[in-house]
Design an enzyme around this catalytic site. Sequence first.
Site, short mmCIF file in Angstrom:
data_model
loop_
_atom_site.label_atom_id
_atom_site.label_comp_id
_atom_site.label_asym_id
_atom_site.label_seq_id
_atom_site.Cartn_x
_atom_site.Cartn_y
_atom_site.Cartn_z
CG ASP A 49 -0.36 -0.03 2.52
OD1 ASP A 49 0.87 -0.16 2.60
OD2 ASP A 49 -1.09 0.09 3.52
CB SER A 50 4.58 1.70 -0.05
OG SER A 50 4.78 0.53 -0.81
CG ASP A 88 0.37 -4.16 1.96
OD1 ASP A 88 0.49 -5.08 2.79
OD2 ASP A 88 1.16 -3.19 1.88
CD GLU A 120 0.33 -1.66 8.04
OE1 GLU A 120 -0.03 -0.89 8.97
OE2 GLU A 120 0.86 -1.23 6.98
CD GLU A 186 7.79 -0.43 7.85
OE1 GLU A 186 6.89 -1.15 7.37
OE2 GLU A 186 7.98 0.76 7.50
O1 KIV Z 1 3.49 -1.08 1.74
C1 KIV Z 1 4.63 -1.56 1.66
O2 KIV Z 1 5.36 -1.35 0.68
C2 KIV Z 1 5.09 -2.40 2.75
C3 KIV Z 1 6.53 -2.82 2.76
C4 KIV Z 1 7.42 -1.68 2.92
C5 KIV Z 1 6.79 -3.91 3.73
O3 KIV Z 1 4.33 -2.74 3.61
#
Ligand code: KIV
Length: 274
Positions: A49-50, A88, A120, A186
Site C-alpha cells: 500500500d506504499s 497488501d 498489519e 519493520e
Molecule cells: O506497503 C509496503 O510497501 C510495505 C513494505 C514496505 C513492507 O508494507
Amino acid sequence: MSATGTTRQKMPSDIAAMKGGAPIVCLTAYTTPMARMMDAHVDLVLVGDSVGMVLHGLPSTLGVTMEMMILHGKAVARGLQNACLVIDMPFGSYEESPAQAFRNAARLMSETGAGAVKLEGGQHMAETIAFLVQRGIPVMAHIGLTPQSVNVFGGYKVQGRGEDGARLMKDAIAVEKAGAFAVVLEKVPASLADAITAEISIPTVGIGASAGCDGQVLVVDDMLGLFTAFKPKFVKRYGTLGEQGEAAIAAYAAEVRSRAFPAPEHVFADEVKK
Ligand code: KIV
C-alpha cells in the site's frame, strides 16, 4: 521446478520453506514493467500500500483504497512468472471483523491472482489471520512499525525498544500461531529482530530490522532512487533513476526547443524508397 521440469511461480508455502535457509529477496512493485524487471531476481513481490505514497503522491498509506490495490495488483500479476505475489490489504479493509477481512481478502486474491495477502497487526489481528488461513487465504503478517497506525504511533518511529520489545515478541508469536506463513518486521532494533527470527518457525522479512532476518524487503522506488521526497535510514539506494530520468527529460526539452528533435531518422518520407 514443476513435475514437467519447467519453472513455476512460487507459492506462500515455498516462501515459508525458506525459513533459516537462503535469504528471501523481496521488493515491492506496482506496475507490469517493474514486475517484469524484478521477476527473475526476487522470491517475493509485494504490491504494497506504499503505492499510495510512491505513485499517487498521498501523504500516508491511509488513503489507499481496494480499487487502487486491485488495479496495481492486476498490473503486477501480468509481469510475474516466478516470484510469489503478495498484496497488501489497505487501511479499513480488514480491521472491523474477520468476516470483513475475508470478504476483502478474497476479492483481492480472486481479482488480481495474488497468492496471499499481507495485513498489519500482531496479537490483536491474530483471530483475523487464523480466520483467513482456515478459509484458504495465506497471510503474511506485518508487525513493528505498521504505517497504517502512524497516527497512533505519533510518527514513523522505531518500535520495540527496551521493554516494548516483549510486546513485539508476543506479536510475532501470535501471528505465527495464527498461521501466518511469514512476517514483516519493520523498523525494530536489530537485536530484537534477531531474537524474533530465532524464536519463531516462520520466516521474518526485515525492513529496517536486521541482516539476520530470514529475508529483506525494500520499496522498489526507494532502492532505485526514483522516490526522492525523503529517504528513511533503512533504505539503501542501488540506483539513481530519478536523477537520470530528470536529466533525460531536460535533454529532451532542450532538443525540442532547439528543434534538434525529431532528427531525420525519426520522421517519415513522403514515399517509401525501393
Ligand atoms: O506497503 C509496503 O510497501 C510495505 C513494505 C514496505 C513492507 O508494507
